[in-house]
Design a protein around this motif. Structure first.
Motif, PDB file in Angstrom:
ATOM      1  N   PRO A 194       0.811  -1.224   0.000  1.00  0.00           N
ATOM      2  CA  PRO A 194       0.000   0.000   0.000  1.00  0.00           C
ATOM      3  C   PRO A 194       0.846   1.277   0.000  1.00  0.00           C
ATOM      4  N   SER A 195       1.991   1.239   0.680  1.00  0.00           N
ATOM      5  CA  SER A 195       2.832   2.434   0.736  1.00  0.00           C
ATOM      6  C   SER A 195       3.340   2.819  -0.653  1.00  0.00           C
ATOM      7  N   VAL A 196       3.657   1.830  -1.467  1.00  0.00           N
ATOM      8  CA  VAL A 196       4.121   2.100  -2.830  1.00  0.00           C
ATOM      9  C   VAL A 196       2.982   2.664  -3.670  1.00  0.00           C
ATOM     10  N   PHE A 197       1.811   2.060  -3.557  1.00  0.00           N
ATOM     11  CA  PHE A 197       0.656   2.561  -4.311  1.00  0.00           C
ATOM     12  C   PHE A 197       0.329   4.003  -3.914  1.00  0.00           C
ATOM     13  N   LYS A 198       0.419   4.282  -2.621  1.00  0.00           N
ATOM     14  CA  LYS A 198       0.103   5.641  -2.149  1.00  0.00           C
ATOM     15  C   LYS A 198       1.130   6.642  -2.639  1.00  0.00           C
ATOM     16  N   ALA A 199       2.405   6.266  -2.535  1.00  0.00           N
ATOM     17  CA  ALA A 199       3.475   7.179  -2.938  1.00  0.00           C
ATOM     18  C   ALA A 199       3.428   7.480  -4.435  1.00  0.00           C
ATOM     19  N   LYS A 200       3.032   6.496  -5.237  1.00  0.00           N
ATOM     20  CA  LYS A 200       3.016   6.666  -6.691  1.00  0.00           C
ATOM     21  C   LYS A 200       1.651   7.116  -7.220  1.00  0.00           C
ATOM     22  N   GLY A 201       0.659   7.132  -6.342  1.00  0.00           N
ATOM     23  CA  GLY A 201      -0.670   7.520  -6.779  1.00  0.00           C
ATOM     24  C   GLY A 201      -1.391   6.438  -7.562  1.00  0.00           C
ATOM     25  N   TYR A 202      -1.016   5.173  -7.344  1.00  0.00           N
ATOM     26  CA  TYR A 202      -1.650   4.060  -8.049  1.00  0.00           C
ATOM     27  C   TYR A 202      -3.008   3.736  -7.433  1.00  0.00           C
ATOM     28  N   GLN A 203      -3.923   3.291  -8.271  1.00  0.00           N
ATOM     29  CA  GLN A 203      -5.229   2.846  -7.814  1.00  0.00           C
ATOM     30  C   GLN A 203      -5.364   1.341  -8.061  1.00  0.00           C
ATOM     31  N   VAL A 204      -6.029   0.663  -7.147  1.00  0.00           N
ATOM     32  CA  VAL A 204      -6.247  -0.778  -7.311  1.00  0.00           C
ATOM     33  C   VAL A 204      -7.122  -1.006  -8.540  1.00  0.00           C
ATOM     34  N   PRO A 205      -6.667  -1.818  -9.491  1.00  0.00           N
ATOM     35  CA  PRO A 205      -7.426  -2.027 -10.729  1.00  0.00           C
ATOM     36  C   PRO A 205      -8.630  -2.943 -10.511  1.00  0.00           C
ATOM     37  N   LYS A 206      -9.708  -2.635 -11.191  1.00  0.00           N
ATOM     38  CA  LYS A 206     -10.909  -3.466 -11.114  1.00  0.00           C
ATOM     39  C   LYS A 206     -11.016  -4.404 -12.314  1.00  0.00           C
ATOM     40  N   THR A 207     -10.532  -3.945 -13.468  1.00  0.00           N
ATOM     41  CA  THR A 207     -10.592  -4.732 -14.689  1.00  0.00           C
ATOM     42  C   THR A 207      -9.180  -4.930 -15.235  1.00  0.00           C
ATOM     43  N   MET A 208      -9.028  -5.850 -16.197  1.00  0.00           N
ATOM     44  CA  MET A 208      -7.713  -6.067 -16.787  1.00  0.00           C
ATOM     45  C   MET A 208      -7.266  -4.864 -17.604  1.00  0.00           C
ATOM     46  N   ASP A 209      -8.194  -4.118 -18.174  1.00  0.00           N
ATOM     47  CA  ASP A 209      -7.809  -2.880 -18.864  1.00  0.00           C
ATOM     48  C   ASP A 209      -7.177  -1.921 -17.868  1.00  0.00           C
ATOM     49  N   ASP A 210      -7.797  -1.782 -16.698  1.00  0.00           N
ATOM     50  CA  ASP A 210      -7.218  -0.942 -15.638  1.00  0.00           C
ATOM     51  C   ASP A 210      -5.847  -1.482 -15.227  1.00  0.00           C
ATOM     52  N   PHE A 211      -5.751  -2.802 -15.135  1.00  0.00           N
ATOM     53  CA  PHE A 211      -4.505  -3.435 -14.710  1.00  0.00           C
ATOM     54  C   PHE A 211      -3.361  -3.099 -15.670  1.00  0.00           C
ATOM     55  N   TYR A 212      -3.618  -3.187 -16.972  1.00  0.00           N
ATOM     56  CA  TYR A 212      -2.546  -2.931 -17.932  1.00  0.00           C
ATOM     57  C   TYR A 212      -2.189  -1.453 -18.020  1.00  0.00           C
ATOM     58  N   LYS A 213      -3.150  -0.580 -17.790  1.00  0.00           N
ATOM     59  CA  LYS A 213      -2.823   0.850 -17.698  1.00  0.00           C
ATOM     60  C   LYS A 213      -1.911   1.098 -16.508  1.00  0.00           C
ATOM     61  N   LEU A 214      -2.191   0.398 -15.402  1.00  0.00           N
ATOM     62  CA  LEU A 214      -1.366   0.522 -14.200  1.00  0.00           C
ATOM     63  C   LEU A 214       0.037  -0.006 -14.449  1.00  0.00           C
ATOM     64  N   ASP A 324       2.457  -3.465   5.958  1.00  0.00           N
ATOM     65  CA  ASP A 324       2.476  -2.796   4.660  1.00  0.00           C
ATOM     66  C   ASP A 324       2.356  -3.830   3.539  1.00  0.00           C
ATOM     67  N   LEU A 325       1.396  -4.730   3.674  1.00  0.00           N
ATOM     68  CA  LEU A 325       1.111  -5.733   2.661  1.00  0.00           C
ATOM     69  C   LEU A 325      -0.398  -5.878   2.552  1.00  0.00           C
ATOM     70  N   ASP A 326      -0.902  -5.815   1.353  1.00  0.00           N
ATOM     71  CA  ASP A 326      -2.345  -5.900   1.121  1.00  0.00           C
ATOM     72  C   ASP A 326      -2.575  -6.693  -0.164  1.00  0.00           C
ATOM     73  N   PHE A 327      -3.818  -6.954  -0.497  1.00  0.00           N
ATOM     74  CA  PHE A 327      -4.120  -7.685  -1.716  1.00  0.00           C
ATOM     75  C   PHE A 327      -5.453  -7.254  -2.293  1.00  0.00           C
ATOM     76  N   PHE A 328      -5.642  -7.561  -3.559  1.00  0.00           N
ATOM     77  CA  PHE A 328      -6.942  -7.377  -4.199  1.00  0.00           C
ATOM     78  C   PHE A 328      -7.205  -8.596  -5.081  1.00  0.00           C
ATOM     79  N   GLY A 329      -8.485  -8.865  -5.320  1.00  0.00           N
ATOM     80  CA  GLY A 329      -8.854 -10.001  -6.148  1.00  0.00           C
ATOM     81  C   GLY A 329      -8.374  -9.815  -7.575  1.00  0.00           C
ATOM     82  N   PHE A 330      -8.079 -10.917  -8.253  1.00  0.00           N
ATOM     83  CA  PHE A 330      -7.637 -10.837  -9.639  1.00  0.00           C
ATOM     84  C   PHE A 330      -8.684 -10.079 -10.441  1.00  0.00           C
ATOM     85  N   PRO A 331      -8.258  -9.126 -11.279  1.00  0.00           N
ATOM     86  CA  PRO A 331      -9.207  -8.234 -11.961  1.00  0.00           C
ATOM     87  C   PRO A 331     -10.189  -8.947 -12.898  1.00  0.00           C
TER      88      PRO A 331
END
Length: 461
Positions: A194-214, A324-331
């Motif tokens: 989460p710290s890396v996502f916050k520092a870089k401004g990344y958002q958790v992807p919901k779809t694979m399109d979001d994932f590849y943009k990330l 500082d470890l989290d997860f999200f479901g596969f998009p």
């Protein structure tokens, strides 16, 4: 617990899958995860118990203990493949607590490298196995029970509370008897800092399109988007499962694992086509890397994400590092399929077919099913959650609490490729096939045709 999923078992020939045999592994069609996890935190908790193994021990058989092991004394040997430091300590803590209240049963833990254990499990069980040993629910349990290489512990189950019908079904073989005691479970998902996502401004992807943009942004930021390892053969199975569940759905995945679908079907080709694109944003040279090393890539902030089981938390130090470890479901890949199917293997324990101390073994297995035993396992190893719904979850980490909710909210759950299919197919066909794909991802047609030709000789009616 370390994730010993590479179950190479040369020479094993499993009986054909039947409707009855399929009902036991959480891969049964339409089985609700909520029914399995009623209890703690309002949703319920399940967890995968560390698997164990080792050299054979001895002990004298006790009389008068009946089917449940009450009144047992003497020595019990416990086979454990939990050789990594964190799960090894959790086992030691649990065994110590048991011996303080067992009334005369002593337990010797025999530990061996988990891959070595599983690669030699057939010879181990046909030789001089420990009285109690760790293994997996569902197909993997049924396979050895049906071969007469596991002991009937139905009497132990008569005294178990805090585990519902779904867990009992997952512990039952084709003869209607129980051969397995669940201990812990854990989800597979996409893990990140989460710290890396916050520092870089990344958002958790919901779809694979979001994932590849990330992942494109991560490359710009000089990060490896997705850590990846397959030196041990089994980790890549998890990626295949996630993609197949998202592209083709739970029912097709279960049927494919059962040998009822054609591996050369266009549906399977779509999985490998999607995976080929995923390899473009994955850590290279994966066949020379262990799962521990891929987890450490995320821990060291060299890689941003990892498709892995929650056991990867073992590679993070307790405290702020693990927090500082989290997860999200596969998009989501197909909105018609959605994301309500997940993977959450169940680990636990079994008894040898002819234990030296049957009464002591059953007494120990009864303890392993209790909230007290499982609380010791999960408190020492925050990468798993307890299967007994009476276990105290107040001390769960944020990661464990999220795992309870994540598993509890799932509509369907698979166990993992090498637990959901025949052991000979998983080890002799799928491990080399997936490793071939990783090194040569261009020839999908040749790959799936090869898998199907081998499957036809294994999945015979």
């Amino acid at each position: 617990m370390s994730r010993p999923q590479s179950e190479s078992t040369p020479g094993l020939i499993a009986p054909p899958l039947t409707t009855a045999s399929l009902t036991s592994t959480f891969t049964t069609s339409s089985m609700s995860r909520r029914s399995l996890f009623k209890g703690a935190l309002g949703a319920a908790a399940l967890v995968g118990l560390p698997g164990f193994l080792a050299a054979c021990g001895s002990g004298s058989s006790s009389s008068g203990a009946g089917a449940t092991g009450q009144g047992a004394t003497g020595a019990v040997s416990y086979g454990s493949n939990q050789s990594d430091a964190v799960p090894k300590k959790s086992i030691a803590d649990m065994v110590t607590a048991y011996q303080q209240q067992s009334g005369g049963v002593t337990v010797s833990v025999n530990t061996i490298d988990h891959n070595s254990f599983q690669e030699n499990i057939n010879n181990y069980l046909q030789g001089n196995p420990d009285d109690v040993y760790t293994w997996f629910s569902g197909y993997r349990m049924r396979f050895f029970a049906d071969k007469g290489l596991a002991g009937d512990i139905s009497g132990v189950w008569d005294g178990i509370s805090g585990m519902g019908d779904a867990l009992k079904t997952a512990s039952t073989s084709t003869d209607g008897k129980q051969y397995f005691v669940p201990a812990t479970t854990y989800p597979w998902a996409v893990f990140y800092r989460p710290s890396v996502f916050k520092a870089k401004g990344y958002q958790v992807p919901k779809t694979m399109d979001d994932f590849y943009k990330l992942t494109a942004q991560m490359k710009t930021d000089k990060l490896i988007p997705l850590a990846f390892a397959d030196k041990d053969g089994w980790p890549a199975m998890g990626t295949f499962d996630q993609l197949n569940l998202r592209i083709n759905g739970y029912d097709f995945h279960v049927s494919l694992m059962a040998g009822k679908e054609n591996w050369a079907d266009q549906k399977v080709k779509k999985v490998f086509d999607a995976w080929r694109k995923l390899l473009e944003v994955s850590q290279p040279d994966s066949l020379g890397r262990t799962w521990q090393e891929s987890a450490q890539s995320v821990q060291k902030n060299d890689a941003a994400m990892l498709v892995q089981g929650m056991f990867m938390a073992q590679q993070f130090t307790k405290g702020a590092d693990q927090e500082d470890l989290d997860f999200f479901g596969f998009p989501e890949i197909d909105s018609n399929i959605g994301t309500d199917a997940i993977e959450a293997p169940i680990d636990g324990n079994m008894m040898a077919a002819r234990p030296k101390n049957e009464a002591g073994a059953k007494n120990f297995l009864a303890y392993l099913a209790t909230p007290a035993a499982q609380q010791l396992l999960v408190s020492a190893d925050p990468s798993v959650i307890a299967t007994n719904t009476n276990a105290d979850t107040s001390g769960y980490t944020a990661l464990q609490k999220k795992a309870v909710d994540f598993i509890g909210a799932a509509k369907n759950i698979s166990q993992f490729l090498d637990r959901d299919t025949r052991p000979d197919f998983a080890s002799t066909v799928m491990i080399p096939a997936l490793q071939t794909f990783i090194t040569t991802p261009s020839d999908v047609d040749g790959l799936v045709n090869s898998i199907q030709n081998q499957a036809k000789t294994i999945f015979v009616s």
